[in-house]
Design an enzyme around this catalytic site. Structure first.
Site, PDB file in Angstrom:
ATOM      1  N   ASN A 240       0.873  -1.180   0.000  1.00 41.93           N
ATOM      2  CA  ASN A 240       0.000   0.000   0.000  1.00 41.93           C
ATOM      3  C   ASN A 240       0.905   1.223   0.000  1.00 41.93           C
ATOM      4  O   ASN A 240       1.465   1.580   1.032  1.00 41.93           O
ATOM      5  CB  ASN A 240      -0.911  -0.026   1.240  1.00 41.93           C
ATOM      6  N   TRP A 241       1.058   1.803  -1.175  1.00 43.23           N
ATOM      7  CA  TRP A 241       1.977   2.947  -1.287  1.00 43.23           C
ATOM      8  C   TRP A 241       1.398   4.221  -0.674  1.00 43.23           C
ATOM      9  O   TRP A 241       2.100   5.216  -0.543  1.00 43.23           O
ATOM     10  CB  TRP A 241       2.333   3.186  -2.769  1.00 43.23           C
ATOM     11  N   LYS A 242       0.087   4.181  -0.363  1.00 42.96           N
ATOM     12  CA  LYS A 242      -0.592   5.364   0.212  1.00 42.96           C
ATOM     13  C   LYS A 242      -0.337   6.581  -0.681  1.00 42.96           C
ATOM     14  O   LYS A 242      -0.209   6.432  -1.895  1.00 42.96           O
ATOM     15  CB  LYS A 242      -0.171   5.575   1.671  1.00 42.96           C
TER      16      LYS A 242
ATOM     17  N   HIS B  81      -9.797   1.249   4.589  1.00 40.80           N
ATOM     18  CA  HIS B  81      -8.553   1.438   5.348  1.00 40.80           C
ATOM     19  C   HIS B  81      -8.832   2.383   6.517  1.00 40.80           C
ATOM     20  O   HIS B  81      -9.625   3.317   6.391  1.00 40.80           O
ATOM     21  CB  HIS B  81      -7.467   2.007   4.428  1.00 40.80           C
TER      22      HIS B  81
ATOM     23  N   GLU C 129      -7.231   4.743   7.656  1.00 43.27           N
ATOM     24  CA  GLU C 129      -6.987   6.163   7.355  1.00 43.27           C
ATOM     25  C   GLU C 129      -8.192   6.770   6.652  1.00 43.27           C
ATOM     26  O   GLU C 129      -8.524   7.940   6.863  1.00 43.27           O
ATOM     27  CB  GLU C 129      -5.705   6.291   6.504  1.00 43.27           C
TER      28      GLU C 129
ATOM     29  N   GLU D  80      -5.804  -4.800  10.293  1.00 44.24           N
ATOM     30  CA  GLU D  80      -4.738  -3.836  10.573  1.00 44.24           C
ATOM     31  C   GLU D  80      -5.036  -3.099  11.873  1.00 44.24           C
ATOM     32  O   GLU D  80      -5.818  -2.134  11.879  1.00 44.24           O
ATOM     33  CB  GLU D  80      -4.645  -2.805   9.437  1.00 44.24           C
TER      34      GLU D  80
ATOM     35  N   GLY E  99       2.253   2.230  10.926  1.00 41.96           N
ATOM     36  CA  GLY E  99       3.217   3.314  10.821  1.00 41.96           C
ATOM     37  C   GLY E  99       3.907   3.657  12.125  1.00 41.96           C
ATOM     38  O   GLY E  99       4.570   4.681  12.250  1.00 41.96           O
TER      39      GLY E  99
ATOM     40  N   SER F  54       3.136  -2.276  10.416  1.00 42.05           N
ATOM     41  CA  SER F  54       4.576  -2.372  10.637  1.00 42.05           C
ATOM     42  C   SER F  54       5.177  -3.723  10.224  1.00 42.05           C
ATOM     43  O   SER F  54       6.130  -4.203  10.851  1.00 42.05           O
ATOM     44  CB  SER F  54       4.929  -2.027  12.094  1.00 42.05           C
TER      45      SER F  54
ATOM     46  N   GLY G 144       2.577  -0.954   4.390  1.00 40.90           N
ATOM     47  CA  GLY G 144       2.747   0.455   4.044  1.00 40.90           C
ATOM     48  C   GLY G 144       4.210   0.808   3.859  1.00 40.90           C
ATOM     49  O   GLY G 144       4.807   0.560   2.805  1.00 40.90           O
ATOM     50  N   GLY G 145       4.812   1.371   4.896  1.00 40.79           N
ATOM     51  CA  GLY G 145       6.170   1.908   4.820  1.00 40.79           C
ATOM     52  C   GLY G 145       7.185   1.007   4.141  1.00 40.79           C
ATOM     53  O   GLY G 145       7.928   1.445   3.254  1.00 40.79           O
TER      54      GLY G 145
HETATM   55  P1  13P Z   1       2.728   0.321   7.810  1.00 37.88           P
HETATM   56  O1  13P Z   1       3.195  -0.944   7.167  1.00 37.88           O
HETATM   57  O2  13P Z   1       3.486   1.536   7.362  1.00 37.88           O
HETATM   58  O3  13P Z   1       2.595   0.192   9.286  1.00 37.88           O
HETATM   59  O4  13P Z   1       1.232   0.564   7.248  1.00 37.88           O
HETATM   60  C1  13P Z   1       0.320  -0.454   7.306  1.00 37.88           C
HETATM   61  C2  13P Z   1      -0.831  -0.083   6.470  1.00 37.88           C
HETATM   62  O5  13P Z   1      -1.586   0.822   6.792  1.00 37.88           O
HETATM   63  C3  13P Z   1      -1.023  -0.806   5.204  1.00 37.88           C
HETATM   64  O6  13P Z   1      -2.268  -0.537   4.667  1.00 37.88           O
END
Ligand code: 13P
Length: 253
Positions: free
Chosen positions: A9-11, A97, A99, A169, A175, A215, A236-237
């Protein structure tokens, strides 16, 4: 065996040029995907066709949108419909998600509408759920997360439910560098699978991939994914670094 999925997930990160470099680097980093494994890239809308073009001919790899409109089409300035995504051959869409639930006020009802539209147009929803820290501290996470599934998914037929991928999640792990332990992930995934089994029967529940997100990185992916009810990750990251993400792909069962 259930599909095992490493989903990036590149966000809202990367310029077009950086995105092009990243996907090229990932493709060029040696890795293999078995027949039951998938690598999915949830990238910003403007990069979907570019990334899909780069992945052409790579077995088991696909692109995903990070969101879609809850409306089918029409005068909704700035929205992107599932039909548009279908027309450019996008196969997956991340829905719900945390977010989006938090910053864009997405409700269970809205997500029901998006899930229905995605399925109507043949996209696979990657449906996200997960609890905030306060809920975990109160010890009510199992009921809370199962309820998220119930509210947005349990109206579906068994056939449609089986087209969905679930991503658990925990918000406190996103994050933050604070990963759920593999035991915590397994406990929740088993709970969600039993909630699915209660509603749809064991066979249906056993066919649904449940990913863990929060994470995940190269160094912990294999251990988390080794849990019996964890079928990969939504990342994500660490998905923004080619070598990390490839290590995560290689951590799939
Ligand atoms: P991180 O891997 O950066 O914690 O993010 C998880 C996430 O929100 C994937 O959708």
């Amino acid at each position: 065996m259930r599909k095992q999925v490493a989903a990036a997930n590149w966000k809202m990160n990367l310029t077009y040029q950086q995105a092009e470099q990243l996907i090229t680097d990932i493709i060029n980093t040696p890795h293999t995907l078995a027949a039951h494994q998938r690598a999915v890239f949830a990238v910003p809308f403007p990069y979907l066709t570019m990334v899909a073009d780069k992945l052409k001919g790579k077995n088991g790899a696909a692109v995903s949108a990070q969101n879609c409109s809850s409306y089918k089409s029409g005068a909704y300035t700035g929205e992107t419909s599932v039909e548009m995504l279908q027309s450019i051959h996008v196969e997956y869409v991340v829905l719900g998600h945390s977010e989006r639930r938090e910053y864009f006020h997405e409700t269970s009802q809205l997500l029901t509408d998006k899930v229905n539209l995605a399925l109507q147009f043949g996209l696979t929803p990657i449906f996200c759920c997960g609890e905030a820290l306060s809920i975990r501290e109160a010890g009510t996470q199992n009921e809370y997360v199962a309820n998220q599934l119930k509210e947005s998914l349990f109206h579906l037929s068994a056939d449609d439910l089986q087209k969905i991928i679930i991503a658990y999640e925990p918000i406190w792990a996103i994050g933050t560098g604070k990963t759920a332990t593999s035991e915590q992930a397994q406990e929740m995934h088993a709970h969600l699978r039993s909630a699915l089994a209660n509603q749809y029967g064991q066979e249906v529940a056993d066919s649904i991939s449940i990913l863990y997100g929060g994470s995940v990185k190269g160094a912990n992916a294999k251990e988390i994914f080794s849990q019996p009810d964890v079928d990969g990750g939504l990342v994500g990251g660490a998905s923004l670094k080619a070598d990390e993400f490839v290590q995560i792909i290689q951590g799939l069962k």
